[in-house]
Design an enzyme around this catalytic site. Structure first.
Site, PDB file in Angstrom:
ATOM      1  N   LYS A  96      15.255 -12.022   2.667  1.00  0.00           N
ATOM      2  CA  LYS A  96      14.833 -11.447   3.334  1.00  0.00           C
ATOM      3  C   LYS A  96      15.820 -11.699   4.963  1.00  0.00           C
ATOM      4  O   LYS A  96      17.159 -12.181   4.641  1.00  0.00           O
ATOM      5  CB  LYS A  96      13.830 -12.318   4.344  1.00  0.00           C
ATOM      6  CG  LYS A  96      12.735 -13.180   3.321  1.00  0.00           C
ATOM      7  CD  LYS A  96      11.336 -11.793   3.824  1.00  0.00           C
ATOM      8  CE  LYS A  96       9.798 -12.113   3.279  1.00  0.00           C
ATOM      9  NZ  LYS A  96       9.540 -10.873   3.701  1.00  0.00           N
ATOM     10  N   THR A  97      15.013 -10.691   5.826  1.00  0.00           N
ATOM     11  CA  THR A  97      15.959 -10.728   6.751  1.00  0.00           C
ATOM     12  C   THR A  97      16.850 -11.782   8.163  1.00  0.00           C
ATOM     13  O   THR A  97      17.797 -12.203   8.302  1.00  0.00           O
ATOM     14  CB  THR A  97      15.516  -9.823   8.217  1.00  0.00           C
ATOM     15  OG1 THR A  97      15.093  -8.875   7.386  1.00  0.00           O
ATOM     16  CG2 THR A  97      16.043  -9.181   9.275  1.00  0.00           C
ATOM     17  N   PHE A  98      16.238 -12.745   8.604  1.00  0.00           N
ATOM     18  CA  PHE A  98      16.142 -13.532   9.405  1.00  0.00           C
ATOM     19  C   PHE A  98      16.941 -14.449   8.391  1.00  0.00           C
ATOM     20  O   PHE A  98      18.079 -15.235   8.967  1.00  0.00           O
ATOM     21  CB  PHE A  98      15.224 -14.560  10.042  1.00  0.00           C
ATOM     22  CG  PHE A  98      14.675 -13.798  11.205  1.00  0.00           C
ATOM     23  CD1 PHE A  98      15.026 -12.933  11.605  1.00  0.00           C
ATOM     24  CD2 PHE A  98      14.885 -14.336  12.299  1.00  0.00           C
ATOM     25  CE1 PHE A  98      14.866 -11.382  12.618  1.00  0.00           C
ATOM     26  CE2 PHE A  98      15.008 -13.913  13.603  1.00  0.00           C
ATOM     27  CZ  PHE A  98      14.745 -12.529  13.373  1.00  0.00           C
ATOM     28  N   HIS A 101      20.687 -12.741   7.749  1.00  0.00           N
ATOM     29  CA  HIS A 101      21.739 -13.142   8.676  1.00  0.00           C
ATOM     30  C   HIS A 101      22.240 -13.916   9.434  1.00  0.00           C
ATOM     31  O   HIS A 101      23.360 -13.888   9.912  1.00  0.00           O
ATOM     32  CB  HIS A 101      21.053 -12.158  10.173  1.00  0.00           C
ATOM     33  CG  HIS A 101      20.733 -10.250   9.718  1.00  0.00           C
ATOM     34  ND1 HIS A 101      19.383 -10.372   9.470  1.00  0.00           N
ATOM     35  CD2 HIS A 101      21.346  -9.765  10.328  1.00  0.00           C
ATOM     36  CE1 HIS A 101      19.835  -8.490   9.449  1.00  0.00           C
ATOM     37  NE2 HIS A 101      20.925  -8.439   9.607  1.00  0.00           N
TER      38      HIS A 101
END
Ligand code: AMP
Ligand code: ZN
Ligand code: ZN
Length: 439
Positions: A96-98, A101
């Site tokens: 997933k993104t968070f 990152h």
């Protein structure tokens, strides 16, 4: 810090602008203005007498699946790969993104850095929920991001969006004081995320920061693009909309290269994605209410995985029907998630966790209307979740194809490039890149 003359970097930056891209099947229509703005290598050589030290720019193209690079739609990125180092990067779990990152800028897996999903709760903060809008440092404080390490070392940093870069890291939010935060460190320059800011504006922001005199010029910068991910969600990874987003983001990369060349600014570019993208459809939905009694649980998050909180007293009933293998879904107690995911020790991971096969979705109930699109969050080793990685600049050898590696290696690489000492207690090292780095 590795220095190299502009003579070596300028051709790398300028060739795709000037060549008409004969080697590529696609010539981007938006390129002529960029070409016009870019100096020739000869004029670039004489523009400035100041020999600039390379800066490090970390670029994220959200949802850029590794194989998108082979579609023949991204001449600038393909050129950077051909003249630098590139490879297939495994995201951390969940894809997933968070979570990813934050892993990219901390070098530790989500279970350790605490951003365990895009949406989660914490038993220590009853009544609160982490969302992608949470800038309360509490959620982020378990692992230090690179811009904080750099700022503490006196290295100026600037972020044109990056999850967590708007957080006063290490600070403490004051109760009842309109959300004021005491202490904490942010990048010297940062921007609140706003999806309406165009790619061009994002690139211009980076270039403007680099116009500054050496003393205040950032030496580590981040740049983030979301359009490829959005198109992948809305229309699926094989859609013309994703192809259009790939062309568009590649044009922005070309604008970044032209801007750097015009400033005579050497840069080590590390271009990454946080995860890939799998096609989804209403024909591939597992309805949780068909497996377990909705009276027994609360769904914290659904989709490629389900994070499930038991209703107090209903644990045994829930476990009996939930745990184990179902068609296209596996469900575990938090502490029994397979070790290869490195996930489940953090109390922010829900007590029960179900993971769907790539391309399948877990939903509370059957969807009412048909849909098709794409998503991510699946097994991080699934090929559909593989992420883009390209590094190019004076620190890197040309034409190096890296063996597949885990994204916990990116932060150690960036530390080398920025000139920070090796991190302690990280989950990766720069070993995957040693062959690619000039020493
Ligand atoms: P997802 O696909 O749900 O994992 O998340 C991707 C989305 O997160 C992007 O399309 C952006 O709209 C959003 N996003 C990215 N960066 C930020 C940020 N710094 N703050 C809030 N939302 C963000
Ligand atoms: Zn993403
Ligand atoms: Zn996404």
């Amino acid at each position: 810090m590795i220095h190299r003359s502009l003579a070596a970097i300028a051709p790398i930056l300028l060739v795709p602008l000037m060549s008409g891209c004969a080697a590529y099947p696609y010539t981007p229509p938006a390129l002529p203005p960029v070409t016009a703005a870019a100096p020739s290598p000869a004029s670039a050589m004489t523009m400035s007498t100041e020999a600039k030290a390379p800066v490090t720019i970390l670029v994220s193209i959200d949802g850029f699946r590794a194989d998108y690079l082979t579609r023949g739609l991204t001449p600038y990125l393909s050129h950077l790969a051909a003249t630098g180092a590139s490879g297939v990067m495994r995201p951390s779990f969940p894809s997933k993104t968070f979570p990813n990152h934050w892993t990219l800028v901390t070098g530790v897996v989500p279970d350790r850095h605490g951003i365990v999903a895009n949406n989660f709760v914490d038993p220590a903060r009853p009544g609160e929920r982490f969302t992608m809008a949470s800038d309360q440092p509490y959620w982020w404080n378990a692992a230090e991001p690179l811009w904080v390490t750099a700022e503490k070392a006196g290295i100026p940093t600037a972020t044109m969006f990056w999850p967590g870069s708007n957080v006063a890291w290490g600070g403490v939010k004051q109760a009842g004081d309109h959300g004021a935060v005491e202490g904490g460190t942010r990048p010297r320059d940062w921007q609140q995320f706003n999806g309406a800011v165009s790619d061009r504006q994002r690139v211009d922001g980076i270039i403007d920061w680099l116009r500054r005199p050496a003393a205040t010029r950032p030496r580590f910068l981040t740049l983030y693009f979301d359009e490829v991910d959005s198109a992948g969600h809305n229309d699926g990874p094989d859609s013309p909309q994703v192809d259009a987003a790939l062309r568009s983001v590649d044009t922005a990369i070309g604008q970044l290269l032209a801007g750097l060349a015009a400033l005579d600014q050497p840069a080590n570019l590390v271009v990454v994605a946080d995860h890939g993208m799998a096609a989804t459809s209403s024909d591939r939905v597992v309805a949780l209410d068909q497996l377990v009694d909705p009276a027994d649980y609360q769904l914290i998050e659904d989709g490629p995985f389900a994070a499930i909180q038991p209703v107090p007293g209903h644990e045994a009933a829930l476990e009996r029907r939930l745990l184990g293998h179902h068609d296209h879904v596996d469900c575990w107690r938090r502490n029994q998630i397979p070790a290869r995911f490195h996930y489940g020790r953090n109390p922010r991971v829900a007590p029960y966790f179900c993971l769907a096969d790539a391309g399948w979705l877990i939903k509370a109930k059957r969807p009412d209307t048909p849909f098709a699109g794409g998503t991510h969050g699946y097994d991080n080793a699934d090929p559909s979740m593989a992420a883009l990685f390209i590094a190019n600049g004076p620190a890197f050898r040309a034409g190096v194809r890296l063996a597949p590696f885990d994204n916990v290696a990116v932060a150690p690489l960036l530390r080398d490039l920025i000139g920070l000492p090796p991190g302690r207690g990280l989950d990766g090292s720069d070993a995957p890149f040693r062959r690619a780095l000039k020493r």
